[in-house]
Design an enzyme around this catalytic site. Sequence first.
Site, mmCIF file in Angstrom:
data_model
loop_
_atom_site.group_PDB
_atom_site.id
_atom_site.type_symbol
_atom_site.label_atom_id
_atom_site.label_comp_id
_atom_site.label_asym_id
_atom_site.label_seq_id
_atom_site.Cartn_x
_atom_site.Cartn_y
_atom_site.Cartn_z
ATOM 1 N N SER A 240 23.812 58.334 8.955
ATOM 2 C CA SER A 240 24.812 59.262 9.482
ATOM 3 C C SER A 240 24.191 60.647 9.580
ATOM 4 C CB SER A 240 26.040 59.299 8.579
ATOM 5 O OG SER A 240 25.711 59.963 7.374
ATOM 6 N N LYS A 241 24.994 61.585 10.050
ATOM 7 C CA LYS A 241 24.492 62.953 10.289
ATOM 8 C C LYS A 241 23.806 63.577 9.077
ATOM 9 C CE LYS A 241 26.653 65.087 14.198
ATOM 10 N NZ LYS A 241 28.021 65.007 14.670
#
Length: 320
Positions: A240-241
Amino acid sequence: MMIVTRFAPSPTGYLHIGGLRTALFSYLFARKNGGKFLLRIEDTDLKRNSIEAAQAIEEAFKWVGLEHDGEIVYQSSRFDLYKQYIQKLLDEGKAYKCYMSKDELDALRKEQEARKERPKYDGRYRDFTGTPPSGIEPVIRIKAPTDGVIEFDDGIKGRVKFNCADILDDFIIARSDGTPTYNLTVTIDDALMGVTDVIRGDDHLSNTPKQIVLYNAFGFKVPKFYHVAMINGSDGAKLSKRHGAMDVMEYKRLGYMPQALLNFLVRLGWSHGDDEIFSLAQMRKCFDPTHISKSSSTFNQSKLEWLNAHYIKELDFDSG
Ligand code: GLU
């Protein structure tokens, strides 16, 4: 038979790094076999901007050097087609209108949860012939098998078996506003676009038996599926980010070479002996999806740095 693969992103406005890996695997498999690699934008959710998303994908493809064959297919331009196929299932008695209200559905779900059962539509409109209740726009549901098994040979996971009673119900193929659902559109499009090999993330594995139900209902040939295990961050959580940039073009802005990114991504889950360095041409020559790992892979930033340094050095060497 000619190999036809596809990449079928839902528009997000940028090309996701995990998406690029899926696209790369699909691209390589097609190129290795002299086949076709198609691009389809799954933009049935009209609130999102598909043109922008398609441009973002094309820009990223151009930067890394992947080319797709033919015109981009936009699902948003195919609603009439989906309607015809839904009507065909209704006419053949393979699908039906369900007038269950949201309250009824919620009540059913609560009862099932209280009995510790899997929430599942109970088929109450499957054989309904009476007068439909007024004021309810029906959804359309497929008559799915209630028992038996659905099985297929996954190119990565091997034989996969699902018990219909455990995983299926008469799932929705068109919402009450008439819009088709993902499982319906993906099946129709993969079949009509002649896709022979579907390579995608294994987060879609539970959708595959539903799609097989639809392939069978339409009399379409079921393609070969390859479900690729996810990419995790170094902490073991799904990428994820917070593990780094998610947008492929962000890597360009950060100074990464496209060859380094592709080389990095192809090795996330795929191997060819002990080789680490692959140009795009080399990948195209030796890619084999049956050598994709069954287990998830780890995004290793230092490996990406190492590959990037390698390709930068090579560039200096070439130009000096
Ligand atoms: N549109 C789906 C997604 O972005 C892809 C579905 C598929 O590859 O079958 O997750």
